[in-house]
Design an enzyme around this catalytic site. Structure first.
Site: not given
Ligand code: NDP
Length: 479
Positions: A173, A210, A248, A282, A383
């Site tokens: 996906k 998902g 990740e 990232c 972040e």
């Protein structure tokens, strides 16, 4: 343009006929529809993968390699077309899609097509016990691959290529925000002769499509790239089912600059590591720490260079920063700039939305440089994942090491120095999965890739990925 699911080599509508809008972020308008897939669609994809597995897992390495190389070649042949599709879907500069995203997607297939032919297994002789051990590495079965929107085809293929090279069949996906190049990959796989059902691509929302992949009883491994909160949720769901997990996740990477670095190269690279892909990588170095002796000079030169970056329509050749990926993401990034002002940060440049002529509804933001006093501020701890960096001076190596590590993330770090002893000391101590010294984003696909702390679990890349996508079995023979 209506995208369909790619299941068993065919393009099909979602079972219950539900679609959601797909936006072009550079103009802020809907330009297509994508399936809002349900559990039933994931089940169809699983069944196709399960059926393909017995033959694909026994297909010779040469044949798997040949097909993967063909996929790589076709991606290269269609570079311009795929790059344009990526830019329209994501908002990134076309120049970037052409030089980074699409070439790397091709390299991912090429790399794992070759790597699988070189992937060794071990043998251990039990000396004195008259026994010999050897390890088989079998594909796992049907595996799930879930990827984010920032480097759509690049990261999607980074998972799929090793999974199928190792003999697995895949239910994948892409992000619902950037589904287009994943859809086009289905066509390429058919053209390359990938057998039906080896790769199945279902489109839809993370929380439904998902989630259905992650919860599926018989999908035995999940390779996920995305946000840390989503990764934690996936781990909570998948761990009690004893699935193999590769996560990740996010980053908040330090960029540490000493006065003995090659200044011009450091400055030019720091502009890139701050704002490439609108800061939505990232690995971007969003926390810049500069040695006190060159801090004022750096501040002036950096702001000067950043002020010359052009924010514009991503299809224009001279655009440096295109659109952010979506309106909610633009608002999220902007909210951090507002926080900065409240927390006492000083905006040295940027901070404002940009109106691009002819694309007035697009999601554009100035590259933003904020001077801060304290590494513990929200801006340096959370972040942001946009074109926003902070800068702050430091006096000593010990002090900057503490700043660098004092964060929940640990994906990458960049160090600028020509002092060898310092390099050796600091690279040992920095809490990160990847440390770049006097460079940034230089990638050798054989190396382990991943993060520590809240940046993830497991490693991708090279044989690490092939180990993840295989199950080792030891055979012990007494003679
Ligand atoms: P998200 O975590 O929101 O989404 C990533 C993927 O997971 C998307 O396909 C998403 O679908 C899907 N997803 C969301 N919820 C679930 C769920 N409950 N179960 C299964 N899948 C789900 O991340 P973003 O797409 O916003 O990507 C940005 C993040 O990715 C940043 O934190 C960035 O640091 C990280 N990232 C990490 C990298 C690394 O290598 N460490 C590389 C690149 C990015 P949908 O989009 O449809 O919601």
């Amino acid at each position: 343009m209506t995208i369909k699911n790619y299941i068993n080599g065919e393009f099909i509508d979602p079972v219950d006929g539900n679609y959601i809008d797909n936006f072009n972020p550079s103009i802020g308008e809907v330009y297509g529809q994508i399936p809002n897939s349900s559990i039933e669609d994931v089940e169809l994809a699983y069944k196709a993968a399960k059926e393909a597995f017995p033959i694909w897992s026994k297909t010779t390495l040469e044949e798997r390699s040949r097909i993967l190389l063909k996929v790589a070649d076709l991606i290269t042949d269609k570079l311009d077309f795929l790059a344009e599709a990526e830019t329209k879907d994501n908002g990134k500069p076309l120049s970037l899609a052409k030089t980074i995203d699409i070439p790397r997607a091709s390299s991912n297939f090429r790399f794992f097509a070759n790597a699988i032919t070189q992937f060794p297994s071990e043998a251990h002789e039990s000396v004195g016990l008259n026994a010999m051990n050897f390890t088989l590495r079998h594909p796992i079965g049907v595996v799930g691959c879930i990827s984010p929107w920032n480097l759509p085809l690049y990261l999607f293929t980074w998972k799929i290529a090793p999974a199928i090279a190792a003999g697995n069949c895949v239910v994948a996906k892409p992000s619902e925000v950037t589904p287009m190049t994943a859809y086009l990959l289905g066509e390429i796989c058919n053209e390359a002769g990938l057998p039906k059902g080896v790769l199945n691509i279902v489109h839809g929302l993370g929380q439904t499509t998902g989630q259905a992949i992650v919860e599926h009883q018989s999908i035995k491994a999940i390779s996920f790239t995305g946000g840390t909160a989503t990764g934690a949720h996936i781990a909570r769901t998948a761990a009690p089912m004893f699935k193999k997990l590769s996560l990740e996740l996010g980053g908040k990477n330090p960029n540490i600059i000493f006065s003995d670095a090659d200044y011009d190269e450091m400055l030019a690279t720091t502009v890139k590591s701050s704002f490439a892909n609108q800061g939505q990588i990232c690995l971007c170095g969003s926390r810049i720490f500069v040695e006190e002796t060159i801090y004022e000079k750096f501040k002036k030169d950096f702001v000067n260079k950043v002020s010359k970056l052009k924010v514009g329509n991503p299809f224009d050749a001279d655009t440096n920063l295109g659109a952010l990926v979506s309106k909610p993401h633009l608002e999220k990034v902007k909210s951090y700039i507002d926080i900065a002002e409240k927390e006492g940060g000083k905006i040295l440049f940027g901070g404002k939305k940009v109106t691009v002529l002819g694309s007035e509804n697009g999601y554009y933001l100035q590259p933003t440089v904020i001077e801060i006093q304290d590494n513990s501020c929200k801006l340096n701890q959370e972040e942001i994942f946009g074109p926003v960096v902070t800068i702050m001076p430091f006096k000593t190596e010990e002090e900057v090491l503490e700043y660098a590590n004092d964060v929940s993330y640990g994906l990458s770090a960049t160090l600028w120095t020509n002092n060898l002893n310092r390099t050796m000391r600091m690279t040992q101590e920095l809490q990160a999965g990847i440390v770049w010294v006097n460079t940034w984003l230089l990638r050798d696909l054989r190396t382990p890739f991943g993060g520590v702390k809240a940046s993830g679990v497991g490693r991708e890349g090279g044989f690490e990925a092939l180990r993840f996508f295989t199950e080792p079995k030891n055979i012990c023979i007494k003679y």
